[in-house]
Design a protein around this motif. Sequence first.
Motif: not given
Length: 802
Positions: A242-249, A261-270
């Motif tokens: 839960a601590g990982i910051k997810l990109s919104d869109v 070398l950005s460590n920006k997180a993305h979300r995928v899946g259901l």
Amino acid sequence: MTSDDLAAEVSHTAAGGNRHPSAADWGPGVLAFGAGVNIAIWNPADPRCRGVSALLRGHTDTVNAIKFNITDSGCHLISGGADKTVRVWKPSHDPSRPSYEQVAVLTEHSASINTISVLPDCDIFVTGAADGTMKIWRLTGAGADLIQSISLKPRMLPLTTALVHLRGGSVTIAVAGTSSTIQLFSRPSEDAEFELQASLAGHEGWIRSLDFVHSGEDILLASASQDKYIRLWRFRSAGDHAGIKLSDVPDAGLAATKKSLSNKAHRVGLETAKFAVTFEALLIGHEDWIYTAKWAPSWTDQSAPRLLSASADNSLAIWQADEASGFWVCNARLGEISSQKGSTTATGSTGGFWIGLWQPDVESVVSLGRTGSWRRWLYDRAVDSWRQQVGISGHTQEVQGVAWSRDGSYLLTTSSDQTTRLLAEWKRDGHVSWHEFARPQIHGYDLNCISSLGVNQFISGADEKLLRVFDKPRAIDHLLTTLSGTPSTVDGTLADAANIPVLGLSNKAVAAVADDEPADGQVNGHADEHQVVAPDSVIHKSTLDIDHPPYEDQLARHTLWPEHEKLYGHGYEISAVAASHDGRLVATACKASSIDHAVIRLYETSEWREVKPALTAHTLTVTALAFSGDDLYLLSVGRDRQWALFERNSKEPTRYAPLIANPKGHTRMILDCDWAPTAAGHVFATAGRDKHVRVWKLADGQAECIANIPAHVSITAVAIHHETILATLLLAYGTDDGCVGIVNLSTNALEVTQQRMLPVHHCSSAAITCLRWRPSVGTGKEEQNLAVASEDGAVRLFRFQT
């Protein structure tokens, strides 16, 4: 003989692999790879080293992508090509047929297919093409149904795709290609269509390979790029972190501009089971474009994943995370060392590795290089190292000519891929298999024709308007004697080996040196400052003192034949060459559109001087030349639809004079000719575009057509066995659609007693260019061998049991 008296089987198939990162896949017990327009089936782990077992016909243009899909319903082979089609193949259970048979042709793409990916234990697969679309399919009993078509935006041509199951039932597709970003597609719900959910930025060049692997609870994605780097991306369950910051869109345009070398997180899946995607590691070590990156297939959840990468720097690298530090390191590197790379000349770099694959049991890896050859390494647990094994090789372009040595001990093939190759038998422990033993000529022009001069010499003609004569070196003679069991033909004139000097254009004879001698660039045993040889290319005496056929790196560097002579005189590309049976003369011709160049030039082989004047009879290109068995006559055929006979001067054996010509021998151009053995009299055959083989008998200075053999399409090649077998002449002909016909002619009346075609699955998928029967020396008359060259790039050897 009846049809049952002449049983045919393919004893060897030589075919080079296509240079495309997606053009091969290793399934259970078999590796399939694109070979021109064919799909070659090969078992690298075969202890008998029998090479390619089948060529699957179907595609009409180059095969670019191949993938095995294994599900509960069985194993499918899926292929895609430059013919814009995707084809589905199923295993064949008929032992008389190829191992796979085509069951469906999918034509929804409008451009060349570049990539295919499958989902393990699932009937879904994905294709990407140069039309800028990615299509999702589901396998069915009748083939496959299209589920969804996605146009990639911003405009990108997909070069690689990968599929993975996420926890919770979601499926994610990764796609990349002619941009520096990786696009991730998932379904927001199980009944929805795939949509773009994230774009991963970081690469600075085209991305050539993607591959997923499970790592404990997480998933790793490897991406290989032309920027010389491999990036690893980690998929974590968003609920667990839960601590990982997810990109919104996800913003594809914004992501494409970020090279850090950005460590920006993305979300995928259901919606109910999201995964966070973050950058994991940057693998640095390759010096050139990276074409493939593949995870080792069989490992448990507790074992650390391993990654195999193949690069244009001519190396394979195996990567693994260090247990102590967690850093990814290269713990094995296979291929060429730096000093052997250098320029891309014949003996310099081989052009890198286009494909690297794991064996399903992870005990072996293979790679495909620019020369079309496969190399194989086997892991030796006893010494914890990878050992190179015997691979396979073949031409990568149209095979234009084949020629047996006069004793039948080896076969020479020449091709538009600008190489001449030598095939011979490897005999050991009761097993016999065919392999490439030497690459005598690596040229800068397309090679068009070849003829053997005895057992130690051959001549070839190319687009460079001249012919070159080559001598067999001692190293190759020793190799053939050791592995094939052929008698040594060494004499005092043979050089030890050959090499191409730095900035040189011709193969130069060199003296082999002992292993402890310095690489001083000796040429013909003498130092010559104008012919300096690269130190890494010096031939040592132990180089080819081996108990197996040469590996690809040895073939490319140490099996050249020294050039003996160049023959000048023609004004255009060489089209035909033939050597007399006594070895005194060579007849040559070149491409011609007028009578001035449509001449036949003769060269005597003692001083290699032209015998003038040139022979004239034709008005257009002479397509084939052949000396009769007793060298009394020289036969020529051409595009002007006529054949011509020249008779040897009884007082000057090196001179020939026109005897007769038939300007209406065929109704269309004549493409090939051959003589029957002299035991049948002076009989010859001609073959042409008018779909006929005509057999002629010479008597009293006149030639009469005594047999006419029709075919269903144009006939492009003909060959008559040089010996009579059971009072029968064996005549073979090849057609424009790749079929081969076998005709039996009675030696007495020269009548056709039998005519049949070889099975279609044995035949070529393109026009036959040359046929040559193997001399029966040492093999007996119970077995006959026929070499078949084709425009599909393959050389096939047929064995006939009588």
